[in-house]
Design a protein around this motif. Sequence first.
Motif, PDB file in Angstrom:
ATOM      1  N   ALA A 160      38.365  47.477  49.344  1.00 42.15           N
ATOM      2  CA  ALA A 160      39.608  47.194  48.618  1.00 42.15           C
ATOM      3  C   ALA A 160      40.827  47.566  49.451  1.00 42.15           C
ATOM      4  O   ALA A 160      41.804  46.806  49.530  1.00 42.15           O
ATOM      5  CB  ALA A 160      39.623  47.942  47.285  1.00 42.15           C
ATOM      6  N   LEU A 191      34.191  35.501  40.181  1.00 44.24           N
ATOM      7  CA  LEU A 191      33.546  36.199  39.068  1.00 44.24           C
ATOM      8  C   LEU A 191      32.435  35.342  38.471  1.00 44.24           C
ATOM      9  O   LEU A 191      31.326  35.843  38.202  1.00 44.24           O
ATOM     10  CB  LEU A 191      34.576  36.548  37.996  1.00 44.24           C
ATOM     11  CG  LEU A 191      34.022  37.235  36.743  1.00 44.24           C
ATOM     12  CD1 LEU A 191      33.341  38.554  37.104  1.00 44.24           C
ATOM     13  CD2 LEU A 191      35.148  37.463  35.730  1.00 44.24           C
ATOM     14  N   MET A 227      29.072  41.122  42.514  1.00 45.31           N
ATOM     15  CA  MET A 227      30.088  41.685  41.615  1.00 45.31           C
ATOM     16  C   MET A 227      30.991  42.696  42.327  1.00 45.31           C
ATOM     17  O   MET A 227      32.165  42.819  42.014  1.00 45.31           O
ATOM     18  CB  MET A 227      29.414  42.352  40.412  1.00 45.31           C
ATOM     19  CG  MET A 227      30.367  42.797  39.325  1.00 45.31           C
ATOM     20  SD  MET A 227      31.226  41.419  38.532  1.00 45.31           S
ATOM     21  CE  MET A 227      29.926  40.724  37.531  1.00 45.31           C
ATOM     22  N   THR A 228      30.404  43.422  43.304  1.00 41.90           N
ATOM     23  CA  THR A 228      31.216  44.414  44.031  1.00 41.90           C
ATOM     24  C   THR A 228      32.329  43.753  44.835  1.00 41.90           C
ATOM     25  O   THR A 228      33.412  44.320  44.976  1.00 41.90           O
ATOM     26  CB  THR A 228      30.326  45.255  44.959  1.00 41.90           C
ATOM     27  OG1 THR A 228      29.627  44.389  45.867  1.00 41.90           O
ATOM     28  CG2 THR A 228      29.324  46.077  44.165  1.00 41.90           C
ATOM     29  N   VAL A 262      39.853  42.515  43.182  1.00 41.55           N
ATOM     30  CA  VAL A 262      40.759  42.894  42.096  1.00 41.55           C
ATOM     31  C   VAL A 262      41.504  44.181  42.445  1.00 41.55           C
ATOM     32  O   VAL A 262      42.730  44.280  42.270  1.00 41.55           O
ATOM     33  CB  VAL A 262      39.985  43.046  40.775  1.00 41.55           C
ATOM     34  CG1 VAL A 262      40.885  43.640  39.696  1.00 41.55           C
ATOM     35  CG2 VAL A 262      39.442  41.703  40.324  1.00 41.55           C
ATOM     36  N   LEU A 263      40.782  45.174  42.944  1.00 43.88           N
ATOM     37  CA  LEU A 263      41.415  46.443  43.315  1.00 43.88           C
ATOM     38  C   LEU A 263      42.446  46.237  44.422  1.00 43.88           C
ATOM     39  O   LEU A 263      43.522  46.843  44.402  1.00 43.88           O
ATOM     40  CB  LEU A 263      40.353  47.446  43.759  1.00 43.88           C
ATOM     41  CG  LEU A 263      39.483  48.049  42.659  1.00 43.88           C
ATOM     42  CD1 LEU A 263      38.359  48.890  43.273  1.00 43.88           C
ATOM     43  CD2 LEU A 263      40.326  48.908  41.709  1.00 43.88           C
ATOM     44  N   TRP A 281      33.937  41.043  43.960  1.00 48.54           N
ATOM     45  CA  TRP A 281      34.982  40.712  42.989  1.00 48.54           C
ATOM     46  C   TRP A 281      35.796  41.953  42.633  1.00 48.54           C
ATOM     47  O   TRP A 281      37.031  41.896  42.559  1.00 48.54           O
ATOM     48  CB  TRP A 281      34.348  40.119  41.741  1.00 48.54           C
ATOM     49  CG  TRP A 281      35.347  39.714  40.690  1.00 48.54           C
ATOM     50  CD1 TRP A 281      36.055  38.555  40.651  1.00 48.54           C
ATOM     51  CD2 TRP A 281      35.756  40.482  39.556  1.00 48.54           C
ATOM     52  NE1 TRP A 281      36.886  38.535  39.551  1.00 48.54           N
ATOM     53  CE2 TRP A 281      36.720  39.714  38.864  1.00 48.54           C
ATOM     54  CE3 TRP A 281      35.393  41.733  39.051  1.00 48.54           C
ATOM     55  CZ2 TRP A 281      37.326  40.165  37.697  1.00 48.54           C
ATOM     56  CZ3 TRP A 281      36.010  42.183  37.891  1.00 48.54           C
ATOM     57  CH2 TRP A 281      36.963  41.401  37.227  1.00 48.54           C
ATOM     58  N   MET A 282      35.113  43.078  42.434  1.00 47.56           N
ATOM     59  CA  MET A 282      35.803  44.328  42.119  1.00 47.56           C
ATOM     60  C   MET A 282      36.729  44.745  43.254  1.00 47.56           C
ATOM     61  O   MET A 282      37.870  45.170  43.016  1.00 47.56           O
ATOM     62  CB  MET A 282      34.776  45.432  41.845  1.00 47.56           C
ATOM     63  CG  MET A 282      33.976  45.243  40.563  1.00 47.56           C
ATOM     64  SD  MET A 282      32.654  46.466  40.395  1.00 47.56           S
ATOM     65  CE  MET A 282      33.613  47.986  40.410  1.00 47.56           C
ATOM     66  N   VAL A 324      33.126  50.138  48.135  1.00 49.20           N
ATOM     67  CA  VAL A 324      34.043  49.290  47.374  1.00 49.20           C
ATOM     68  C   VAL A 324      35.490  49.716  47.614  1.00 49.20           C
ATOM     69  O   VAL A 324      36.378  48.874  47.802  1.00 49.20           O
ATOM     70  CB  VAL A 324      33.708  49.328  45.870  1.00 49.20           C
ATOM     71  CG1 VAL A 324      34.757  48.563  45.062  1.00 49.20           C
ATOM     72  CG2 VAL A 324      32.322  48.749  45.610  1.00 49.20           C
TER      73      VAL A 324
END
Length: 311
Positions: A86, A300, A1-2, A8-9, A4-5, A82
């Motif tokens: 990013a 995701l 999940m990290t 997105v960021l 994906w985060m 994260v």
Amino acid sequence: MTLWMACVLALVLDYVLGEPGRLHPVVGFGQLATAVEKRFNTAPDKAWKSLFTGWFSVLLLMAPVLGVALWVSVTLNGVLRVATEAITLWLAISLRGLTEHGLAVAEPLRKGDLEVAQEQVSRIVSREASALDEQGVAAAATESMLENGADAVFASLFWFLVAGIPGVVLHRMINTLDAMWGYRNPRFLYFGRAAARLDDLMGWVPARLTALTYMLLGDRKLAWRCWRNQAPQWDSPNAGPVMAAGAGALGVRIGGPSPYPSGVKHRPVLGGVQAAGSASVEAAIRLVWRGVWLWLGVVLMGAVLLSLVVN
């Protein structure tokens, strides 16, 4: 999940801030690469010496940066990790820049201002822009959107998802060196071969995933037929599938004879039968954007399924 985060960021940063211009690390890396090339590429006509110094120069430039990337990826954790991921990915991708360059060509084309469109397309392709007619400008811009969608967006996402910060940093360095040294001219024929071969290697899987993405989001039958029949005729093993599938997905015709400063280059025709225009440039931009959303959705979904299996 990290992961994906972080993706997105990074895309949010790219959308809001765009590229950092002169302060971009890639610009600094490119300046350093120029200095290294001037220092070591002293005998471009001597094949073995030039091949050796080319490989040595690639390793000399990449090893320290890759070492730092590996150290960062091992030592950082939690929110700081994260955030760093990013920012690193944001510096590697260029979705907003691709969009802006494409629209800068499409808008004057739509208004019938060929001269401005030629000036804008000269910023993103190496063709003799002043010799291009409206269709030629549109085809060049459409090609650039499809190919750079693979190089500047999807390949960076792929290597980040596969190998995190080191993966995306390694790909961006190799891709930059190939853009600077990967020419088949007397100066770089041997010296630039290391960068060109490494770029082909790192781009092989992402290019085909990009072609698959374009195919799924457009005219699937035509895209697959173009990918299968036309891509092998292209001189680049990675650009061929990307542009053939992309042009087929859009139903637009690209490729063919194109004017360059060195003369007219006769390239295979890719895609469908519809002539390129401002609409095809905009459609190519939308195709890349939709592809990004598709990738985010798949990542995701994969993260959710993995968490369910683990828990």
